[in-house]
Write a protein that holds these residues in place. Sequence first.
Motif, PDB file in Angstrom:
ATOM      1  N   LYS A 120     -13.956   6.643   8.387  1.00  0.00           N
ATOM      2  CA  LYS A 120     -14.454   5.336   9.283  1.00  0.00           C
ATOM      3  C   LYS A 120     -14.414   4.278   8.041  1.00  0.00           C
ATOM      4  O   LYS A 120     -14.094   3.260   8.057  1.00  0.00           O
ATOM      5  CB  LYS A 120     -15.724   5.533   9.637  1.00  0.00           C
ATOM      6  CG  LYS A 120     -16.085   6.183  10.822  1.00  0.00           C
ATOM      7  CD  LYS A 120     -17.345   6.225  11.532  1.00  0.00           C
ATOM      8  CE  LYS A 120     -17.491   7.055  12.729  1.00  0.00           C
ATOM      9  NZ  LYS A 120     -18.795   7.274  13.182  1.00  0.00           N
ATOM     10  N   SER A 121     -14.893   4.531   6.749  1.00  0.00           N
ATOM     11  CA  SER A 121     -14.935   3.716   5.901  1.00  0.00           C
ATOM     12  C   SER A 121     -13.303   3.346   5.171  1.00  0.00           C
ATOM     13  O   SER A 121     -13.291   2.115   4.871  1.00  0.00           O
ATOM     14  CB  SER A 121     -15.730   4.287   4.652  1.00  0.00           C
ATOM     15  OG  SER A 121     -15.918   3.244   3.452  1.00  0.00           O
ATOM     16  N   ARG A 122     -12.652   4.435   5.145  1.00  0.00           N
ATOM     17  CA  ARG A 122     -10.950   4.012   4.597  1.00  0.00           C
ATOM     18  C   ARG A 122     -10.349   2.931   5.926  1.00  0.00           C
ATOM     19  O   ARG A 122      -9.500   2.423   5.312  1.00  0.00           O
ATOM     20  CB  ARG A 122     -10.566   5.280   4.707  1.00  0.00           C
ATOM     21  CG  ARG A 122     -10.850   6.071   3.261  1.00  0.00           C
ATOM     22  CD  ARG A 122     -10.181   7.332   3.240  1.00  0.00           C
ATOM     23  NE  ARG A 122      -8.565   7.014   3.255  1.00  0.00           N
ATOM     24  CZ  ARG A 122      -7.844   8.111   3.410  1.00  0.00           C
ATOM     25  NH1 ARG A 122      -8.186   9.177   3.454  1.00  0.00           N
ATOM     26  NH2 ARG A 122      -6.450   7.589   3.281  1.00  0.00           N
ATOM     27  N   GLY A 123     -11.085   3.313   7.035  1.00  0.00           N
ATOM     28  CA  GLY A 123     -10.239   2.437   8.017  1.00  0.00           C
ATOM     29  C   GLY A 123     -10.287   0.825   8.015  1.00  0.00           C
ATOM     30  O   GLY A 123      -9.480   0.171   8.361  1.00  0.00           O
ATOM     31  N   ILE A 124     -11.546   0.606   7.140  1.00  0.00           N
ATOM     32  CA  ILE A 124     -11.805  -1.010   6.947  1.00  0.00           C
ATOM     33  C   ILE A 124     -10.535  -1.433   6.104  1.00  0.00           C
ATOM     34  O   ILE A 124      -9.918  -2.474   6.569  1.00  0.00           O
ATOM     35  CB  ILE A 124     -13.151  -1.117   6.373  1.00  0.00           C
ATOM     36  CG1 ILE A 124     -14.138  -0.697   7.441  1.00  0.00           C
ATOM     37  CG2 ILE A 124     -13.309  -2.443   6.065  1.00  0.00           C
ATOM     38  CD1 ILE A 124     -15.629  -0.369   7.052  1.00  0.00           C
TER      39      ILE A 124
ATOM     40  N   GLY B 204      -5.314  -4.858   5.809  1.00  0.00           N
ATOM     41  CA  GLY B 204      -4.084  -4.755   4.980  1.00  0.00           C
ATOM     42  C   GLY B 204      -4.030  -4.519   3.703  1.00  0.00           C
ATOM     43  O   GLY B 204      -3.091  -4.731   2.895  1.00  0.00           O
ATOM     44  N   TYR B 205      -4.985  -3.852   3.222  1.00  0.00           N
ATOM     45  CA  TYR B 205      -5.088  -3.528   1.785  1.00  0.00           C
ATOM     46  C   TYR B 205      -3.958  -2.535   1.607  1.00  0.00           C
ATOM     47  O   TYR B 205      -3.673  -1.605   2.533  1.00  0.00           O
ATOM     48  CB  TYR B 205      -6.447  -2.707   1.369  1.00  0.00           C
ATOM     49  CG  TYR B 205      -7.637  -3.900   1.324  1.00  0.00           C
ATOM     50  CD1 TYR B 205      -8.254  -3.747  -0.199  1.00  0.00           C
ATOM     51  CD2 TYR B 205      -7.905  -4.655   1.850  1.00  0.00           C
ATOM     52  CE1 TYR B 205      -9.461  -4.538  -0.419  1.00  0.00           C
ATOM     53  CE2 TYR B 205      -9.008  -5.579   1.590  1.00  0.00           C
ATOM     54  CZ  TYR B 205      -9.775  -5.601   0.546  1.00  0.00           C
ATOM     55  OH  TYR B 205     -10.674  -6.336   0.115  1.00  0.00           O
ATOM     56  N   VAL B 206      -3.609  -2.232   0.235  1.00  0.00           N
ATOM     57  CA  VAL B 206      -2.594  -1.136   0.008  1.00  0.00           C
ATOM     58  C   VAL B 206      -3.226  -0.050  -0.673  1.00  0.00           C
ATOM     59  O   VAL B 206      -4.215  -0.081  -1.712  1.00  0.00           O
ATOM     60  CB  VAL B 206      -1.733  -1.644  -1.125  1.00  0.00           C
ATOM     61  CG1 VAL B 206      -0.669  -0.742  -1.740  1.00  0.00           C
ATOM     62  CG2 VAL B 206      -0.881  -3.136  -0.581  1.00  0.00           C
TER      63      VAL B 206
END
Length: 183
Positions: free
Chosen positions: A139-143, A148-150
Amino acid sequence: MFLYKIDEQLSLKLTEVSDADLLFELTEKARDYLKEWLPWLDFTTDVEDTREFLKGTMKGYAENKSMTTVILYEGEIVGTAGFNSINWSNKTAYIGYWLGHEYQGKGIMTRVARALTDYAFNHLKLNKVEIRAAEENTKSRGIPERLGYVKEGRIRQAEWLYDHYVDHVVYGILAEEWNKNKK
């Protein structure tokens, strides 16, 4: 007082000691849920612990080293977000956040992280923003992934969570990428 309006529902307000009771109450309600990914819950056992945390965040802001806000959703405190640290030498900010369980799934944190990223680049004139999350915390990584973060890499055993280590995935975005891809 710093108040940053994101949209009709959401604002970010610089933390104040007067937020302690409401923030501690929110922490208590979400304690079991938050404990899965956040290491500080055992050190936040009463409202005085939250008060001391808030004093520390205010000191960090006064020293220009960090910026912690409470997230206001329809006027109610629903979590915290901000720059856990700002490295002015490298012009980099590191976003951290948590949200009460009952407020998830409404797009709140994605909108907050988007606003913080935009603020870092267009107001603070930084060059890079990073978000780190436990590898299994999807969930946190999905943000950052939605924004568009790499994905820049993985830090092994980056954090001790009560009885085990977790790896962190590091996401970053540069000002030139953000402003080029901004919709």
